[in-house]
Design a protein around this motif. Structure first.
Motif, PDB file in Angstrom:
ATOM      1  N   THR A  45       0.697  -1.225   0.128  1.00  0.00           N
ATOM      2  CA  THR A  45       0.110  -0.111   0.076  1.00  0.00           C
ATOM      3  C   THR A  45       0.800   1.160   0.126  1.00  0.00           C
ATOM      4  N   ASP A 170      -5.862  -1.258  -5.197  1.00  0.00           N
ATOM      5  CA  ASP A 170      -5.189  -2.102  -3.791  1.00  0.00           C
ATOM      6  C   ASP A 170      -6.100  -2.682  -3.261  1.00  0.00           C
ATOM      7  N   GLU A 171      -5.895  -4.151  -3.281  1.00  0.00           N
ATOM      8  CA  GLU A 171      -6.700  -5.356  -2.903  1.00  0.00           C
ATOM      9  C   GLU A 171      -8.382  -4.858  -2.917  1.00  0.00           C
TER      10      GLU A 171
END
Ligand SMILES: Nc1ncnc2c1ncn2[C@@H]1O[C@H](COP(=O)(O)OP(=O)(O)O)[C@@H](O)[C@H]1O
Ligand SMILES: [Mg+2]
Length: 282
Positions: A45, A170-171
């Motif tokens: 991240t 991100d995810e």
């Protein structure tokens, strides 16, 4: 032309005792999907936030090295300027909803309205993106009343409608069930077919193996492996970094450990089927 170039990036948060990113270098070519994998806390991240220019402009701290997006050094840009070139989607769909739009349609139009685009053009672009992302079925619904998976589809549609060429995701599926995960990957596949450049942090390795052009493994702030999904997942070294493997790769490696001779290690189900069929022929 390279969309993202990171050169020897080392970054330390102001409150941290050691750097979170250590000598990270990475190039993502235009139109490529680069998947970033690695254990929790390995710096994925933070790397996304470096591409966004939030590290160090927003988070402060010490940085050395460079991040270039479309050839521009993001650390020299004003905070938010990078957003003109890059669309970001994060883990929690709920936090990405603007909170000001009463319907999904208005949510998708919101960013374009802020840019001062003509209403007819906005309507056209929103309709097109809703069709492509299959979000038109909830066009009149309140975004907050949607399920997590539906909200994440809207979040992806809302960045796609803005028309940037680079996306950092991100995810996106970590809070979603398998069906919603498939829906999200349909949109990611669509983005790829549109020639978009994508940096994707993802723990679901079956999807990474299927869609990524390049896989980067992070461990304690460093890039420790990179290559095609096959180069990375079939390499036994991968298992040292607490990274899951695609299930079929896991099975193939276990077969090999049992002394069963395999010509190659598959990373997708299609490759596994092909390998087994050839084995049967021989
Ligand atoms: N705002 C912050 N201030 C200080 N340390 C942070 C901050 N954000 C993340 N970290 C630390 O940086 C490391 C990497 O975190 P992160 O980039 O979130 O990893 P990942 O996304 O791979 O789980 C962790 O040790 C985390 O505690
Ligand atoms: Mg993270």
């Amino acid at each position: 032309m390279d969309s993202i170039v990171i050169k020897d990036l080392t970054y330390q948060y102001p409150t941290a005792e050691v750097p979170t990113l250590k000598n990270v270098s990475l190039t993502v070519k235009k139109g490529e999907l680069c998947a970033i994998v690695g254990a929790n806390g390995s710096g994925k991240t933070t790397l996304c936030n470096a591409i966004r220019g939030f590290v160090p402009i927003f988070y402060k701290g010490d940085i050395s090295g460079e991040v270039l997006v479309n050839g521009k050094n993001v650390q020299e840009e004003e905070l938010g300027t990078t957003a003109m070139d890059v669309g970001f989607v994060f883990q929690n769909p709920f936090t990405q909803i603007s909170g000001v739009a009463p319907t999904v349609f208005d949510e998708l139009a919101y960013g374009l309205c802020n840019m001062g685009i003509e209403p007819d053009e906005i309507r056209k672009r929103v309709e097109e993106i809703m069709k492509l992302t299959k979000t038109e079925e909830f066009r009149d619904r309140d975004p907050y009343q949607l399920s997590g998976g539906q909200q994440q589809r809207v979040a992806l549609a809302a960045v796609l409608v803005m028309g940037q060429d680079i996306f950092v995701i991100d995810e996106p599926t970590s809070q979603l069930d398998p069906q919603s995960t498939d829906d999200i990957f349909e949109i990611i596949k669509l983005m790829k077919s549109m020639g978009k450049t994508i940096v994707l942090v993802e723990h679901k390795m079956e999807q990474v193996a299927e869609y990524a052009d390049q896989v980067v493994v992070m461990d304690e702030g460093r890039i420790v492996m990179e290559g095609t999904p096959k180069e990375v997942f079939a390499n036994p070294k991968c298992r040292e970094y607490h990274t899951r493997l695609p299930q079929c790769t896991q099975i193939a490696l276990e077969l090999q450990e049992q002394g069963i001779d395999l010509d190659s290690i598959p990373v997708t189900v299609d490759e596994m089927i092909q390998m087994l069929q050839e084995k049967r022929k021989n």
